[in-house]
Design an enzyme around this catalytic site. Structure first.
Site, PDB file in Angstrom:
ATOM      1  N   VAL A   1      15.836 -44.473 -26.390  1.00  0.00           N
ATOM      2  CA  VAL A   1      15.882 -45.162 -25.107  1.00  0.00           C
ATOM      3  C   VAL A   1      17.240 -44.969 -24.439  1.00  0.00           C
ATOM      4  CG1 VAL A   1      15.814 -47.420 -23.986  1.00  0.00           C
ATOM      5  CG2 VAL A   1      14.160 -46.846 -25.775  1.00  0.00           C
TER       6      VAL A   1
ATOM      7  N   ASP B   1      17.815 -21.872  16.529  1.00  0.00           N
ATOM      8  CA  ASP B   1      17.404 -21.605  17.897  1.00  0.00           C
ATOM      9  C   ASP B   1      18.662 -21.515  18.760  1.00  0.00           C
ATOM     10  OD1 ASP B   1      15.795 -21.218  20.063  1.00  0.00           O
ATOM     11  OD2 ASP B   1      15.218 -23.314  20.294  1.00  0.00           O
TER      12      ASP B   1
ATOM     13  N   GLU C   1      27.242 -40.970 -28.402  1.00  0.00           N
ATOM     14  CA  GLU C   1      26.494 -41.942 -29.211  1.00  0.00           C
ATOM     15  C   GLU C   1      25.711 -41.247 -30.319  1.00  0.00           C
ATOM     16  OE1 GLU C   1      24.104 -44.227 -26.493  1.00  0.00           O
ATOM     17  OE2 GLU C   1      25.741 -44.337 -25.039  1.00  0.00           O
TER      18      GLU C   1
ATOM     19  N   THR D   1      27.531 -48.882 -19.490  1.00  0.00           N
ATOM     20  CA  THR D   1      28.278 -47.669 -19.133  1.00  0.00           C
ATOM     21  C   THR D   1      27.488 -46.755 -18.208  1.00  0.00           C
ATOM     22  OG1 THR D   1      27.516 -46.494 -21.120  1.00  0.00           O
ATOM     23  CG2 THR D   1      29.592 -47.713 -21.282  1.00  0.00           C
ATOM     24  N   ASP D   2      26.175 -46.665 -18.386  1.00  0.00           N
ATOM     25  CA  ASP D   2      25.366 -45.848 -17.484  1.00  0.00           C
ATOM     26  C   ASP D   2      25.050 -46.573 -16.193  1.00  0.00           C
ATOM     27  OD1 ASP D   2      25.380 -43.909 -19.335  1.00  0.00           O
ATOM     28  OD2 ASP D   2      23.222 -43.834 -19.684  1.00  0.00           O
TER      29      ASP D   2
END
Length: 884
Positions: free
Chosen positions: A290, A337, A690, A718-719
């Protein structure tokens, strides 16, 4: 002529066929129109004169498709697993992110389907038609081929018509051809069968607007057979492609999920071999899975793009689809254009050729010649001033009117002394117009028109000293020279009479004229565009002009702006039609100007560039541009003059119709992608740290260093805020001095994957070092020290990777205050899990002594220093192949 004849609609070149022959083919007498029984017979064959709708996916299918992405399915699995292990908040957060992305994707898909609905709004609601010898008004949807349609100023043309009559008829075809000036229509057949739509002056097309005069036409195509219908068919091809970022994330998500599953299985297996409890190892492996899946990535991407879109809106670039923000950073070609985007969309008098001299943007200041020129420019036009004080009329006449005003010649004041008493209006056969004005000396006539036509009517030339001999050949050469430079050239002349002539015919009035001069007009380039073009080229982006205007005009403007040089490739739509796809593929990289092109040809150009591996941005404003806008990697529509069809088919709308705004958007797109890369680098390096910590500790004789709650907490804090704060990181220096990203370039290029591996190992190493020191020294705080060191190391890492090259000390710690605040808050939250008594049993932590906390911080600082050293080596060219 029999009205019972079956129509033959196989002729593709109606403009090259005599009108009487077409009426015979379609079985209709123009003076009576179709009979009722013939209308009843034809209706089933041709159907309604409408733009057909394709069968759309229902809302349920569109919504279901949002969950088919592999990354989304992995996140759903992660949410389920989080719920199983009791982390309800984590599961809820993941599900909220999934739902948010599904809503955004659904909205984008639904809005993309609206292009055809906007296209249908161009259909005229009613039409005046001659049937059974009577004039009737009926819904335009009931028109069929063979109907005789009457036109007048203000009418939206209801079908494709071959004109039978044209009395001063002008049609604005800008929405279909890109031509900035209304077209003067005629009825004679045109001999060249391969003329572009803009050159078929005896045709009137569905969805265009009658601006002047009146006419009668015979319907030769209705519904999906019209030019407008063919554009609708092109829009129905539905070729919306994934953006570069979407493609990269799909590959990234699949590989990441497989890698995580393998690593978690290995950790579970190793733990069981060491005799760890099965339930503990299972929860550890699941928690690691996870944590390792960057479920914040879709949110970071969405937030980054949304913030970028918000910033772009402040500089007049409105993003309709969020992924377009990032796509701009990949653009290698901008197909623009001309009218209104590269130019000001306003005709202007640029020069006058008078008495052998060129006067730039001004009239001769003195003398009889200057007086006559000023009066001719001011009086010989149909411009009027509206309630707001703005001049209204034909763009060319407005330009002459304004030039006269700037020189002090007021039309209102001059008309008091020289009122108009007669006129000969412009027609496409004579190519000139004349207005006659009463003066104290009698009557004076001012004539303007095509140089070759005016010169053929002149006997002498006006000079300050009176009159001089006319050198028609030299003047014609000068006119052609100006035209070759991209100017629209008009000639001016005059004639005096003691009284108003009895016969007001062109043969009597427009003869024995005295030549005044040549007026050179142009829609001038926007002043800021040349710098924007140069910046594009510095950034490795090739600007290309694709326009419905004439080749000479297009090339002249392109050369002024630096889009092309005199020897660069330019091509007309007619020449382009003769190229095979293979020949176009070979030449497309060298062509910088395309003029007088059709909608299908615009798509050919885009596809030829895409086949070369280019990412193409296409600008446009008209119906004719919509298919190419949809087919391009990013469609850029005009907000001021653009049609709804163009805007609905685009991903980006320019609120100021300015090419320079595209370049600003490209810069922002590059910044956004850089920041997304930084987040991926940060989160994946952190996750790698980790994994290495959990994977290597058992092999070094140490117990499992972290509990499942520690892994999930680190992942959350942290994320979360620090990772999201990277979305607002300012742009890197040199962003527009590097080439666009190659379309097939990995998101991990330029040293990113190497960084993730070695810094991940370093984070894992310092964490295990903290564990080893505390565990070997018999401290009961060893697990808390690993937990804290790992958290602090990731925060040190995020502060160091704010730039891929520049030192953090150079860019400044305060240049991203949001990130500094997020890191500070995360440190406080981490300390709370250690020192707040109520949280200690939840997180299984022990309060660290000051020396232990200092060791954790010092070990984390090693990561910051190491990354700074890496960037120093990158700047010196020792490491990696960096961009910019």
């Amino acid at each position: 002529m029999s009205n019972e004849a079956s129509p033959n609609l196989e002729t593709p070149t109606w403009h090259a066929v005599d009108a009487s022959h077409i009426a015979n083919q379609l079985g209709v007498a123009p003076d009576r129109g179709l009979y009722a029984d013939e209308v009843k017979r034809r209706r089933p064959k041709y159907g309604d004169n409408v733009i057909e709708k394709r069968i759309h996916r229902g809302p349920a299918r569109i919504l279901a498709a949002q969950f088919a992405d592999f990354m989304i399915m992995v996140l759903i699995a992660a949410a389920v697993i989080s719920g199983i292990v009791g982390e309800a908040m984590d599961a809820l957060a993941i599900l909220v992110i999934i739902l948010l992305n599904a809503i955004i994707g659904f909205t984008q898909d639904y809005r993309a389907e609206r292009a055809l609905a906007a296209l249908q709004q161009l259909a005229a609601p009613s039409a005046r038609v001659r049937r059974d010898g009577h004039l009737i008004t009926l819904p335009s949807s009931e028109l069929i081929p063979g109907d005789i349609v009457l036109l007048e100023a203000g009418n939206l043309i209801p079908a494709d018509l071959r004109l039978l009559e044209a009395a001063q008829l002008q049609v604005d075809e800008a929405s279909l051809t890109g031509e900035s000036v209304a077209i003067n229509k005629m009825i004679d057949p045109l001999t060249a069968p391969d003329l572009g739509i803009g050159d078929r002056k005896n045709m009137a097309y569905k969805g265009t607007l009658v601006t002047k005069g009146r006419g009668i036409g015979i319907a030769v195509a209705t519904g999906m057979s019209t030019q407008l219908g063919q554009i609708a068919a092109l829009l129905q091809q539905d070729v919306d492609a994934k953006t570069p970022l979407q493609k990269r994330l799909v590959v990234f998500g699949r590989r990441l999920a497989l890698a995580i599953l393998v690593i978690c299985a290995v950790i579970l297996f190793v733990g069981l071999l060491r005799g760890e409890p099965l339930i503990l190892m299972f929860l550890t492996a699941v928690s690691l899975a996870v944590a390792a899946i960057p479920e914040a990535l879709p949110a970071v991407v969405t937030i980054s793009l949304a913030l970028g879109a918000r910033k772009m809106a402040s500089v007049n670039a409105l993003i309709r689809r969020l992924p377009a923000v990032e796509t701009l950073g990949s653009v290698t070609y901008i197909c623009s254009d001309k009218t209104g985007t590269l130019t000001e969309n306003q005709m202007r008098l640029e020069a006058l050729h008078v008495d052998g001299e060129i006067h730039e943007k001004a009239l001769p200041s003195e003398g009889e010649l200057g007086q006559h020129l000023g009066m001719a420019l001011a009086l010989s036009n149909d411009v009027f001033v509206d309630e707001q004080g703005d001049p209204v009329g034909d763009p060319t006449e407005v330009a002459l009117f304004e030039a006269a005003q700037r020189a002090g010649f007021s039309k209102t004041e001059l008309e008091n002394n020289a009122p108009r008493v007669a006129e000969l209006t412009f027609d496409s056969d004579r190519k000139r117009m004349t207005t006659l004005h009463k003066t104290q000396e009698g009557v004076i006539a001012y004539t303007k028109g095509a140089p070759e036509e005016i010169l053929s009517c002149c006997r002498d030339v006006v000079v300050d000293s009176g009159a001089a001999a006319l050198d028609a050949e030299a003047l014609q050469q000068q006119a052609e020279k100006l035209a070759g430079q991209g100017y629209r050239v008009l000639a001016l002349a005059l004639r005096h009479w003691p009284a108003l002539p009895a016969e007001l015919s062109p043969d009597q009035i427009e003869t024995d004229l005295s030549f005044l001069g040549l007026a050179a007009l142009i829609d001038p380039p926007r002043p800021e565009v040349a710098d924007a073009v140069a910046l594009c080229q510095t950034a490795g982006i090739t600007p290309v002009m694709i326009t419905g205007d004439h080749l000479a005009t297009a090339q002249a403007i392109a050369e002024r702006l630096g889009i092309c040089q005199p020897n660069d490739g330019v091509i007309s739509g007619k020449a382009l039609a003769r190229l095979s796809d293979q020949e176009l593929a070979q030449r497309v990289g060298d062509i910088r100007v395309y003029a007088r092109v059709s909608p299908a040809q615009k798509i050919r150009i885009v596809e030829a560039l895409q086949q070369r591996g280019e990412f193409v941005a296409m600008t446009g404003d008209g119906v004719n541009d919509a298919p190419a806008l949809k087919r391009a990697d990013i469609g850029v529509a005009m907000g001021l003059i653009g049609t709804d069809v163009a805007r609905e088919s685009s991903q980006l709308v320019l609120l100021d119709d300015n090419f320079a705004t595209i370049v600003t958007a490209v810069r922002e797109g590059r910044r956004i992608f850089d920041n997304i890369r930084k987040f991926i680098k940060y989160t994946m390096t952190s996750n790698a740290g980790e994994i290495w910590t959990l994977f290597l500790a058992p092999f070094l004789g140490l117990p499992i260093p972290l509990l499942p709650i520690h892994i999930l907490w680190i992942n959350l804090v942290t994320d979360g805020l620090p990772g999201l704060a990277l979305a607002v990181e300012p742009k890197e220096p040199g962003t527009m001095r590097r080439p666009p990203r190659p379309p097939n370039e990995s998101i991990f290029a330029h040293g990113m994957w190497q960084h993730m591996i070695w810094v991940g190992l370093l984070i894992g190493g310092v964490s295990i070092l903290a564990q080893g020191w505390a565990y070997r020294s018999g401290s009961a705080h060893w697990q808390t020290m690993v937990f804290t060191t790992l958290t602090f190391a990731q925060l040190a890492h995020v502060m160091a990777i704010r730039s891929e090259r520049e030192s953090t000390f150079k860019i400044g710690f305060l240049s991203n205050r949001l990130l500094l605040g997020a890191v500070s808050l995360t440190v406080l939250l981490q300390l709370a899990t250690i020192y707040v008594p109520v949280l200690q049993p939840i997180f299984k932590t022990q309060p660290l002594e000051l020396g232990e906390l200092a060791i954790c911080a010092a070990l984390a600082l090693i990561v910051f220093v190491a990354v700074e050293i890496e960037k120093g080596l990158v700047r010196r060219g020792v490491l990696y192949s960096q961009r910019g």
